[in-house]
Design a protein around this motif. Structure first.
Motif, mmCIF file in Angstrom:
data_model
loop_
_atom_site.group_PDB
_atom_site.id
_atom_site.type_symbol
_atom_site.label_atom_id
_atom_site.label_comp_id
_atom_site.label_asym_id
_atom_site.label_seq_id
_atom_site.Cartn_x
_atom_site.Cartn_y
_atom_site.Cartn_z
ATOM 1 N N LYS A 72 25.369 77.947 -5.117
ATOM 2 C CA LYS A 72 24.970 78.270 -3.736
ATOM 3 C C LYS A 72 25.042 77.009 -2.863
ATOM 4 N N GLN A 73 24.536 75.910 -3.426
ATOM 5 C CA GLN A 73 24.554 74.665 -2.638
ATOM 6 C C GLN A 73 25.998 74.190 -2.393
ATOM 7 N N ILE A 74 26.806 74.240 -3.454
ATOM 8 C CA ILE A 74 28.203 73.792 -3.320
ATOM 9 C C ILE A 74 28.944 74.646 -2.293
ATOM 10 N N LYS A 75 28.675 75.949 -2.324
ATOM 11 C CA LYS A 75 29.383 76.849 -1.396
ATOM 12 C C LYS A 75 28.987 76.599 0.047
ATOM 13 N N SER A 76 27.803 76.012 0.242
ATOM 14 C CA SER A 76 27.357 75.777 1.624
ATOM 15 C C SER A 76 27.967 74.497 2.220
ATOM 16 N N ILE A 77 28.593 73.679 1.345
ATOM 17 C CA ILE A 77 29.230 72.452 1.847
ATOM 18 C C ILE A 77 30.570 72.822 2.480
ATOM 19 N N LYS A 78 30.860 72.246 3.635
ATOM 20 C CA LYS A 78 32.141 72.554 4.295
ATOM 21 C C LYS A 78 33.310 71.938 3.535
ATOM 22 N N PRO A 79 34.504 72.521 3.466
ATOM 23 C CA PRO A 79 34.846 73.820 4.047
ATOM 24 C C PRO A 79 34.287 74.972 3.211
ATOM 25 N N ILE A 80 33.906 76.045 3.896
ATOM 26 C CA ILE A 80 33.326 77.156 3.148
ATOM 27 C C ILE A 80 34.333 78.281 2.921
ATOM 28 N N LYS A 81 35.583 77.980 3.221
ATOM 29 C CA LYS A 81 36.637 78.983 2.983
ATOM 30 C C LYS A 81 37.497 78.520 1.812
ATOM 31 N N ARG A 82 38.272 79.446 1.297
ATOM 32 C CA ARG A 82 39.220 79.192 0.200
ATOM 33 C C ARG A 82 38.530 78.469 -0.972
ATOM 34 N N ILE A 83 37.449 79.109 -1.443
ATOM 35 C CA ILE A 83 36.686 78.569 -2.573
ATOM 36 C C ILE A 83 36.920 79.491 -3.767
ATOM 37 N N LYS A 84 37.065 78.902 -4.923
ATOM 38 C CA LYS A 84 37.163 79.728 -6.125
ATOM 39 C C LYS A 84 36.189 79.174 -7.156
ATOM 40 N N THR A 85 35.408 80.071 -7.727
ATOM 41 C CA THR A 85 34.436 79.664 -8.747
ATOM 42 C C THR A 85 34.935 80.121 -10.114
ATOM 43 N N LYS A 102 48.509 78.735 -8.513
ATOM 44 C CA LYS A 102 47.666 79.571 -7.631
ATOM 45 C C LYS A 102 46.396 78.814 -7.243
ATOM 46 N N LEU A 103 45.813 78.113 -8.217
ATOM 47 C CA LEU A 103 44.571 77.381 -7.933
ATOM 48 C C LEU A 103 44.807 76.236 -6.943
ATOM 49 N N SER A 104 46.022 75.680 -6.969
ATOM 50 C CA SER A 104 46.290 74.529 -6.100
ATOM 51 C C SER A 104 46.265 74.919 -4.622
ATOM 52 N N LYS A 105 46.232 76.202 -4.327
ATOM 53 C CA LYS A 105 46.217 76.675 -2.938
ATOM 54 C C LYS A 105 44.795 76.789 -2.376
ATOM 55 N N PHE A 106 43.787 76.585 -3.221
ATOM 56 C CA PHE A 106 42.400 76.656 -2.735
ATOM 57 C C PHE A 106 41.971 75.298 -2.183
ATOM 58 N N SER A 107 40.929 75.310 -1.346
ATOM 59 C CA SER A 107 40.472 73.995 -0.887
ATOM 60 C C SER A 107 39.268 73.515 -1.679
ATOM 61 N N LYS A 108 38.610 74.432 -2.396
ATOM 62 C CA LYS A 108 37.458 74.020 -3.195
ATOM 63 C C LYS A 108 37.460 74.814 -4.508
ATOM 64 N N LEU A 109 37.441 74.096 -5.618
ATOM 65 C CA LEU A 109 37.341 74.767 -6.918
ATOM 66 C C LEU A 109 36.023 74.372 -7.561
ATOM 67 N N VAL A 110 35.248 75.363 -7.952
ATOM 68 C CA VAL A 110 33.974 75.100 -8.623
ATOM 69 C C VAL A 110 34.175 75.432 -10.098
ATOM 70 N N LEU A 111 33.944 74.439 -10.953
ATOM 71 C CA LEU A 111 34.199 74.614 -12.386
ATOM 72 C C LEU A 111 32.868 74.561 -13.139
ATOM 73 N N VAL A 112 32.504 75.674 -13.735
ATOM 74 C CA VAL A 112 31.210 75.748 -14.432
ATOM 75 C C VAL A 112 31.447 75.533 -15.925
ATOM 76 N N CYS A 113 30.870 74.460 -16.454
ATOM 77 C CA CYS A 113 31.070 74.117 -17.869
ATOM 78 C C CYS A 113 29.923 74.667 -18.709
ATOM 79 N N GLY A 114 30.264 75.540 -19.632
ATOM 80 C CA GLY A 114 29.249 76.060 -20.550
ATOM 81 C C GLY A 114 28.989 75.066 -21.673
#
Ligand code: SAM
Length: 229
Positions: A72-85, A102-114
């Motif tokens: 939620k916090q990461i998504k609120s940081i600008k830019p808030i468009k073209r985000i992939k989690t 395909k991923l290289s076209k996003f402006s923000k990638l959120v990577l969740v490590c288990g």
């Protein structure tokens, strides 16, 4: 492009992301890599990120609440468009060059490590846009997988590769990557010496064609070998 990594082991990334192409891409301002310690998103004194699985079973499971807060916090940081989690998971879609493109076209990638036994399934079901696996094997955590994705995607960002590397890349991958005709095999390469003698009487030679100076023939040879894989 900004990569946001959510992890319980932030120091794992200390050296790898600060070398080579990734270092240069950050220095040039082409990418940013932000590492978020999942423990910073907990709300108890002990900074608990995991708990036992409902229904019993071995190991611990990463809890949903800190992951939810972090995203939620990461998504609120600008830019808030073209985000992939992305949730790194051995059950996910198998990562390949086409997905990287395909991923290289996003402006923000959120990577969740288990870690441990994995991540509360509700993260995959309600929060992540995609689950990605880097191969049919089980790692101890998603951190290596995140680094694989970051490196592969960064190489596709215009300007990230040095001149020589990108000329080479274009030559090896003769098709535009956007058409997804991505050959997985390239040609073998050799360097000096022309003849290597591991033991007296044994000679490992460089193919003669490469020493011929005939560039047309060399290109044909490389193409043939590359197609064969
Ligand atoms: N039994 C668990 C399962 O099948 O999900 C194994 C969890 S594994 C020990 C811990 C974490 O490592 C996973 O939650 C995932 O984030 C990461 N991981 C393990 N193998 C992976 C792979 N092949 N690709 C991507 N991530 C992987």
């Amino acid at each position: 492009m900004t990569f946001h990594i959510i992890t319980i082991f932030p120091h794992i990334f200390d050296s790898y992301l600060k070398e080579g192409i990734l270092k240069r891409a950050q220095e040039k301002g082409l990418i940013e890599i932000k590492i978020h310690n999942l423990r910073d998103f907990t709300d108890d004194k002990r900074k608990t990120v995991d708990d036992r699985p409902f229904g019993g079973g071995p190991g611990m499971v990463l809890k949903i609440e800190p992951i939810y807060r972090a995203i939620k916090q990461i998504k609120s940081i600008k830019p808030i468009k073209r985000i992939k989690t992305i949730l790194l998971s051995p059950q996910g879609k198998k990562f390949n060059q086409k997905i990287a493109y395909k991923l290289s076209k996003f402006s923000k990638l959120v990577l969740v490590c288990g870690r441990y036994e994995g991540v509360d399934e509700r993260v995959a079901k309600y929060i992540a846009d995609e689950e990605i696996s880097i191969g049919d094997y089980i790692l101890s955590g998603g951190e290596l997988a995140a680094m694989v994705i970051i490196e592969t995607v960064t190489r596709l960002i215009p300007g990230a590769l040095g001149n020589i590397e990108s000329i080479e890349e274009r030559r090896v991958n003769q098709f535009p990557i956007s058409n997804f005709h991505f050959p997985t095999h390239s040609y073998p390469v050799y360097t000096r010496p022309e003849v290597f003698e591991p033991k007296p009487g044994i000679k490992w030679r460089v193919p003669k064609i490469l020493l011929s100076g005939n560039h047309k023939k060399i290109e044909e040879w490389r193409k043939k070998i590359g197609e064969r894989g």
